[in-house]
Design an enzyme around this catalytic site. Structure first.
Site, PDB file in Angstrom:
ATOM      1  N   LYS A 198      -3.454   2.810  19.635  1.00 47.17           N
ATOM      2  CA  LYS A 198      -2.218   2.813  18.837  1.00 47.17           C
ATOM      3  C   LYS A 198      -1.228   1.854  19.462  1.00 47.17           C
ATOM      4  O   LYS A 198      -1.289   1.595  20.665  1.00 47.17           O
ATOM      5  CB  LYS A 198      -1.606   4.219  18.830  1.00 47.17           C
ATOM      6  CG  LYS A 198      -0.636   4.448  17.687  1.00 47.17           C
ATOM      7  CD  LYS A 198      -1.372   4.869  16.433  1.00 47.17           C
ATOM      8  CE  LYS A 198      -0.470   4.967  15.236  1.00 47.17           C
ATOM      9  NZ  LYS A 198      -1.175   5.586  14.094  1.00 47.17           N
ATOM     10  N   ASP A 217       1.318   1.639  10.186  1.00 44.85           N
ATOM     11  CA  ASP A 217       1.761   3.022  10.410  1.00 44.85           C
ATOM     12  C   ASP A 217       3.223   3.043   9.944  1.00 44.85           C
ATOM     13  O   ASP A 217       3.599   2.185   9.124  1.00 44.85           O
ATOM     14  CB  ASP A 217       1.607   3.413  11.902  1.00 44.85           C
ATOM     15  CG  ASP A 217       1.765   4.916  12.129  1.00 44.85           C
ATOM     16  OD1 ASP A 217       0.824   5.663  11.850  1.00 44.85           O
ATOM     17  OD2 ASP A 217       2.849   5.362  12.568  1.00 44.85           O
TER      18      ASP A 217
HETATM   19  P1  NDP Z   1       6.111   4.793   6.028  1.00 43.99           P
HETATM   20  O1  NDP Z   1       6.940   3.971   6.945  1.00 43.99           O
HETATM   21  O2  NDP Z   1       5.529   4.188   4.824  1.00 43.99           O
HETATM   22  O3  NDP Z   1       6.947   6.067   5.570  1.00 43.99           O
HETATM   23  C1  NDP Z   1       7.472   6.961   6.480  1.00 43.99           C
HETATM   24  C2  NDP Z   1       8.237   8.035   5.739  1.00 43.99           C
HETATM   25  O4  NDP Z   1       8.582   9.087   6.647  1.00 43.99           O
HETATM   26  C3  NDP Z   1       9.523   7.525   5.166  1.00 43.99           C
HETATM   27  O5  NDP Z   1       9.864   8.273   4.029  1.00 43.99           O
HETATM   28  C4  NDP Z   1      10.503   7.788   6.311  1.00 43.99           C
HETATM   29  O6  NDP Z   1      11.855   7.894   5.913  1.00 43.99           O
HETATM   30  C5  NDP Z   1       9.992   9.116   6.824  1.00 43.99           C
HETATM   31  N1  NDP Z   1      10.304   9.216   8.256  1.00 43.99           N
HETATM   32  C6  NDP Z   1       9.905   8.383   9.236  1.00 43.99           C
HETATM   33  N2  NDP Z   1      10.403   8.745  10.421  1.00 43.99           N
HETATM   34  C7  NDP Z   1      11.131   9.829  10.177  1.00 43.99           C
HETATM   35  C8  NDP Z   1      11.918  10.665  10.999  1.00 43.99           C
HETATM   36  N3  NDP Z   1      12.034  10.454  12.330  1.00 43.99           N
HETATM   37  N4  NDP Z   1      12.519  11.731  10.406  1.00 43.99           N
HETATM   38  C9  NDP Z   1      12.397  11.940   9.078  1.00 43.99           C
HETATM   39  N5  NDP Z   1      11.671  11.167   8.247  1.00 43.99           N
HETATM   40  C10 NDP Z   1      11.067  10.134   8.784  1.00 43.99           C
HETATM   41  O7  NDP Z   1       4.989   5.429   6.957  1.00 43.99           O
HETATM   42  P2  NDP Z   1       3.604   6.105   6.532  1.00 43.99           P
HETATM   43  O8  NDP Z   1       3.718   6.765   5.215  1.00 43.99           O
HETATM   44  O9  NDP Z   1       2.536   5.104   6.753  1.00 43.99           O
HETATM   45  O10 NDP Z   1       3.439   7.194   7.687  1.00 43.99           O
HETATM   46  C11 NDP Z   1       3.878   8.537   7.546  1.00 43.99           C
HETATM   47  C12 NDP Z   1       3.121   9.421   8.528  1.00 43.99           C
HETATM   48  O11 NDP Z   1       1.718   9.347   8.249  1.00 43.99           O
HETATM   49  C13 NDP Z   1       3.258   9.036   9.999  1.00 43.99           C
HETATM   50  O12 NDP Z   1       3.191  10.210  10.776  1.00 43.99           O
HETATM   51  C14 NDP Z   1       2.017   8.189  10.250  1.00 43.99           C
HETATM   52  O13 NDP Z   1       1.655   8.177  11.613  1.00 43.99           O
HETATM   53  C15 NDP Z   1       1.006   8.966   9.417  1.00 43.99           C
HETATM   54  N6  NDP Z   1      -0.199   8.244   9.025  1.00 43.99           N
HETATM   55  C16 NDP Z   1      -0.141   7.044   8.385  1.00 43.99           C
HETATM   56  C17 NDP Z   1      -1.309   6.422   7.979  1.00 43.99           C
HETATM   57  C18 NDP Z   1      -1.306   5.163   7.202  1.00 43.99           C
HETATM   58  O14 NDP Z   1      -2.373   4.727   6.807  1.00 43.99           O
HETATM   59  N7  NDP Z   1      -0.165   4.542   6.933  1.00 43.99           N
HETATM   60  C19 NDP Z   1      -2.622   6.999   8.286  1.00 43.99           C
HETATM   61  C20 NDP Z   1      -2.572   8.307   8.894  1.00 43.99           C
HETATM   62  C21 NDP Z   1      -1.399   8.873   9.265  1.00 43.99           C
HETATM   63  P3  NDP Z   1      12.858   6.671   6.191  1.00 43.99           P
HETATM   64  O15 NDP Z   1      12.493   5.617   5.198  1.00 43.99           O
HETATM   65  O16 NDP Z   1      14.191   7.253   5.996  1.00 43.99           O
HETATM   66  O17 NDP Z   1      12.623   6.229   7.610  1.00 43.99           O
HETATM   67  O1  2IT Z   2      -2.566   7.181  12.011  1.00 51.33           O
HETATM   68  C1  2IT Z   2      -3.430   6.474  11.455  1.00 51.33           C
HETATM   69  O2  2IT Z   2      -4.591   6.861  11.319  1.00 51.33           O
HETATM   70  C2  2IT Z   2      -3.025   5.171  10.912  1.00 51.33           C
HETATM   71  N1  2IT Z   2      -1.853   4.818  10.992  1.00 51.33           N
HETATM   72  C3  2IT Z   2      -4.044   4.266  10.302  1.00 51.33           C
HETATM   73  C4  2IT Z   2      -4.743   3.461  11.350  1.00 51.33           C
HETATM   74  C5  2IT Z   2      -5.688   2.407  10.850  1.00 51.33           C
HETATM   75  O3  2IT Z   2      -6.252   1.736  11.727  1.00 51.33           O
HETATM   76  O4  2IT Z   2      -5.886   2.260   9.653  1.00 51.33           O
END
Ligand code: NDP
Ligand code: 2IT
Length: 445
Positions: free
Chosen positions: A125, A165
């Site tokens: 990561k 992420d």
């Molecule tokens: P994005 O940046 O697209 O969206 C994040 C969302 O979560 C936004 O709505 C953001 O609000 C909110 N958020 C972020 N930080 C905080 C905080 N500290 N408190 C409250 N709300 C918060 O990210 P993703 O959708 O990609 O990721 C969301 C989660 O999913 C994370 O935990 C990530 O690690 C996990 N994840 C992502 C994957 C991926 O493929 N993208 C895969 C697996 C897991 P705001 O806009 O106000 O910051």
């Molecule tokens: O938390 C996760 O699994 C991700 N942000 C996706 C990682 C990836 O390599 O697609």
């Protein structure tokens, strides 16, 4: 814990001031105690001591120039955690809260998640404390380029393959990929989550959210339940949240609330996802704008109270520790029957203990959100073949992978006498394959 308590104590002592990392390691080691009892040879080979220590941790300076010609300095991280079953693989997070503890917890969890996918990817990561909010397009581009100007020397299609992420989507991957290519002069699958015309995989954007719903659907089916007719609350409104809400809706549920870090919207008639996409993906604005699209919706400042909205299924898809004990109690008191983690470690340890005691379905992040990285691995396969599959082909593979993860996590829990405990099942099933591989590959003296 008998055998692994010392491993945990030493880890906490050796990594002071890293609460998120301690939280992730504690949960995993607690579930692995019966595995340690069954496999003294793994204990003797130091597998448990070794797996909690990253193979390599890189911390670097990222300097860039803002629109006012002021020099800015951020800190970059890449933790290459474990390469026993494949090249390091995991996202890059851009958020002001990023520090070593957060990157290590994410990298550690990624080892087990990636193993669960059944695909050959190790765990890693990265990220930076850069805050993308309020930055211009040019500032985002210059930051991403500067970040890659250091990172490029540590990664490669067979070494370490970063992706998105929080704060990193196709736009940021594009800027990073461009810089990598400029420096290395090679067109290679070194990042995933790429744009479709330049090596990205169809369905990668949708994969984490879709995968979460495929996982939940399989788990609900086992309990003679489904999404049909259910009320769902999804926290967050980013990549994972949007496509979780989209698939849940397609499967017959009504999503009534979504959030960002400022607050949440409640739309009793069901969230209009086109409006959310317009606000979040196109305009990059705050979720409170939603009420101008939907007069019957309400906006509440502060994101935590989203869990006070009654629902059948809760899908936390924002960030770590967003669902605490109070929220878990409120959800369950209001009739919630299933919780599926789309974000990484969104529930606190106390919340998980309470949820599991209540007996409702609890799908842990490592298993339930593995669809994103699984589809990243499919993107790597397509890049290696210099070929691309259709959306339907990738989506069908994703669905099969998520159903398999559910099956394997359930079976591992049952094998160890903890039927229905998907936290233990996912940790054990993910761990076993990595442990076997580390054991087979020996220790370097
Ligand atoms: P994005 O940046 O697209 O969206 C994040 C969302 O979560 C936004 O709505 C953001 O609000 C909110 N958020 C972020 N930080 C905080 C905080 N500290 N408190 C409250 N709300 C918060 O990210 P993703 O959708 O990609 O990721 C969301 C989660 O999913 C994370 O935990 C990530 O690690 C996990 N994840 C992502 C994957 C991926 O493929 N993208 C895969 C697996 C897991 P705001 O806009 O106000 O910051
Ligand atoms: O938390 C996760 O699994 C991700 N942000 C996706 C990682 C990836 O390599 O697609």
């Amino acid at each position: 814990m008998k055998i692994l308590q010392k491993v945990l104590d030493d880890c906490i002592k050796r990594n002071p001031g890293e609460p998120e990392f301690h939280q992730a390691v504690t949960e995993v080691l607690e579930s692995l105690e019966p595995v340690a009892q069954k496999h003294p040879e793994w204990v003797a080979a130091g597998i448990f001591d070794r797996i909690i220590e990253p193979e390599r941790q890189i911390i670097f300076r990222v300097s860039w120039v803002d629109d006012n010609n002021v020099v800015r300095v951020n800190r970059g991280f890449r933790v290459q955690y474990n390469s026993a079953i494949g090249p390091y693989k995991g996202g890059i997070r851009l958020h002001p809260s990023v520090n070593l503890s957060i990157i290590k917890f994410l990298g550690f969890e990624q080892i087990f998640k990636n193993s669960l996918t059944g695909l050959p990817i190790g765990g890693g990561k990265g990220g930076s404390d850069f805050d993308p909010k309020g930055k211009s397009e040019g500032e985002i581009m210059r930051f991403c380029q500067s970040f890659m100007t250091e990172l490029y020397r540590h990664i490669g299609e067979n070494t370490d393959v970063p992706a998105g992420d929080i704060g990193v989507g196709a736009r940021e991957i594009g800027y990073m990929y461009g810089q990598y290519k400029r420096i290395r002069n090679e067109f290679t699958g070194v990042l995933t989550g790429k744009g479709i015309p330049w090596g990205g995989s169809l369905a990668r954007k949708e994969a984490t959210g879709f995968g979460l719903c495929y996982f939940m659907n399989a788990a609900l089916r086992d309990r003679n339940e489904s999404f049909e007719g259910k009320t769902v609350v999804v926290s967050g409104s980013g990549n994972v949240a949007i496509y979780a809400a989209s698939k849940a809706t397609e499967l017959g549920a009504k999503v009534v609330a979504m959030s960002d870090s400022n607050g949440y919207v409640y739309d009793p008639e069901g969230i209009d996802l086109d409006a959310i996409k317009q606000i979040k993906e196109v305009e990059r604005k705050r979720i409170k704008e939603y009420i101008s699209y939907r007069p019957n919706a309400t906006y509440t400042e502060g994101c935590k109270n989203i869990w006070t909205i009654p629902c059948d299924i809760a899908l936390p898809c924002a960030t770590q520790n967003e669902l605490d004990l109070d929220s878990a109690k409120t959800l369950i008191a209001n009739g919630c029957k299933a919780i599926g983690e789309g974000a990484n470690m969104p529930s606190t340890a106390e919340a998980i203990a309470y949820i599991q005691e209540s007996g409702i379905l609890f799908a842990p992040a490592k298993a339930a959100n593995a669809g994103g990285v699984a589809t990243s691995a499919l993107e790597m396969s397509q890049n290696s073949m210099r070929y691309s599959w259709t959306f339907e082909e990738v989506d069908a593979k994703l669905k099969g992978i998520m159903e398999n993860i559910y099956k394997n996590a359930s079976a591992a829990a049952k094998n160890y006498g903890m039927e229905g405990n998907l936290v233990a099942g996912a940790n054990i099933a993910g761990f076993e394959k990595v442990a076997q591989s580390m054991y087979a590959q020996g220790v370097a003296y």
